[in-house]
Design an enzyme around this catalytic site. Structure first.
Site, PDB file in Angstrom:
ATOM      1  N   ILE A   1      35.843  76.103  70.649  1.00 49.28           N
ATOM      2  CA  ILE A   1      35.686  76.563  69.262  1.00 49.28           C
ATOM      3  C   ILE A   1      34.399  76.003  68.682  1.00 49.28           C
ATOM      4  O   ILE A   1      33.965  74.904  69.050  1.00 49.28           O
ATOM      5  CB  ILE A   1      36.921  76.157  68.416  1.00 49.28           C
ATOM      6  N   CYS A   2      33.777  76.770  67.797  1.00 52.90           N
ATOM      7  CA  CYS A   2      32.613  76.313  67.042  1.00 52.90           C
ATOM      8  C   CYS A   2      31.469  75.929  67.984  1.00 52.90           C
ATOM      9  O   CYS A   2      31.106  76.682  68.872  1.00 52.90           O
ATOM     10  CB  CYS A   2      33.026  75.162  66.128  1.00 52.90           C
ATOM     11  N   GLY A   3      30.905  74.757  67.809  1.00 50.48           N
ATOM     12  CA  GLY A   3      29.747  74.334  68.589  1.00 50.48           C
ATOM     13  C   GLY A   3      29.995  74.285  70.079  1.00 50.48           C
ATOM     14  O   GLY A   3      29.053  74.412  70.882  1.00 50.48           O
TER      15      GLY A   3
ATOM     16  N   THR B   1      31.318  76.528  71.785  1.00 50.56           N
ATOM     17  CA  THR B   1      30.969  77.828  72.360  1.00 50.56           C
ATOM     18  C   THR B   1      29.490  77.870  72.720  1.00 50.56           C
ATOM     19  O   THR B   1      29.106  78.490  73.718  1.00 50.56           O
ATOM     20  CB  THR B   1      31.306  78.988  71.403  1.00 50.56           C
TER      21      THR B   1
ATOM     22  N   ALA C   1      36.437  80.809  69.674  1.00 48.30           N
ATOM     23  CA  ALA C   1      36.636  81.078  68.251  1.00 48.30           C
ATOM     24  C   ALA C   1      35.539  80.396  67.459  1.00 48.30           C
ATOM     25  O   ALA C   1      34.865  79.474  67.954  1.00 48.30           O
ATOM     26  CB  ALA C   1      38.005  80.584  67.785  1.00 48.30           C
TER      27      ALA C   1
END
Length: 205
Positions: A106-108, A110, A157
């Site tokens: 999720i977030c960074g 990714t 996500a």
């Protein structure tokens, strides 16, 4: 031993500047479903989250093997974008995926997977498409504008979608499905009180 006791643990990556709010729904409900949550740091030295929480990792990244795990969860953190310190976690994600063991980012995180080349041939999402494009990865055509994406054994996500992130994890591991999973999402994402009755009837409340 029963099926719950036989389950392999879920490994949650922890590192300095990790985003506290992104994985709580997932880990809480996995734990309620009988999964042991094991925290994994760069070493076993304490780390500190964005919110100032001090976390003592259960184990070091080098000691985690895909065959001993049900899932690797990679939360966001400032360090994903400001240094190469977390690149070993992306390399570990590659080992998990190659072994057929799920990964959820999720977030960074990714962006870390994008730099590792793990999103080039999988549908995925993140905060916004140009955030991942800045990594120079080759997977831009596989980017999906939605809350969370599961492609095979990889969940992705953006930072504002911790509930959708958890929904995909719970679906992937078979914790909830169908009407129950939908009710779970409506309860925690939409504050739909009517969804609670569905969960209660299913013994999931």
């Amino acid at each position: 031993m029963n099926a719950i006791a036989d389950r392999k643990p879920v490994h949650l990556a922890v590192y300095d500047t990790l985003a506290d709010w992104e994985t709580g729904h997932a880990t809480a409900h996995l734990a309620r479903a009988g999964y042991r949550i094991r925290t994994v740091g760069p070493s076993t030295d304490p780390v500190t989250s964005i919110g100032g929480l001090r976390i003592q990792p259960d184990t070091a990244l080098d000691d985690v093997r895909p065959e001993d795990s049900s899932l690797l969860i990679l939360p966001g953190a400032d360090l994903w974008d400001t240094s190469g310190d977390l690149a070993p976690f992306a390399r570990k994600a590659r080992a998990f995926l190659n072994a057929g063991v799920p990964v959820a980012a999720i977030c960074g995180a990714t962006a870390g997977l994008a730099r590792e080349g793990l999103l080039d041939d999988r549908d995925h999402t993140s905060a916004v498409s140009f955030y991942l494009a800045a990594t120079g990865y080759a997977g831009g055509e596989r980017y999906v504008e939605t809350d969370a994406v599961t492609d095979k054994n990889l969940v992705t996500a953006g930072p504002t979608e911790p509930v959708a992130f958890a929904r995909e994890i719970l679906r992937l591991l078979g914790v909830y499905e169908g009407e129950v999973l939908d009710a779970w999402y409506r309860l925690f994402h939409d504050s739909d009180a009517a969804a609670y009755a569905v969960l209660e009837k299913a013994g999931a409340a």
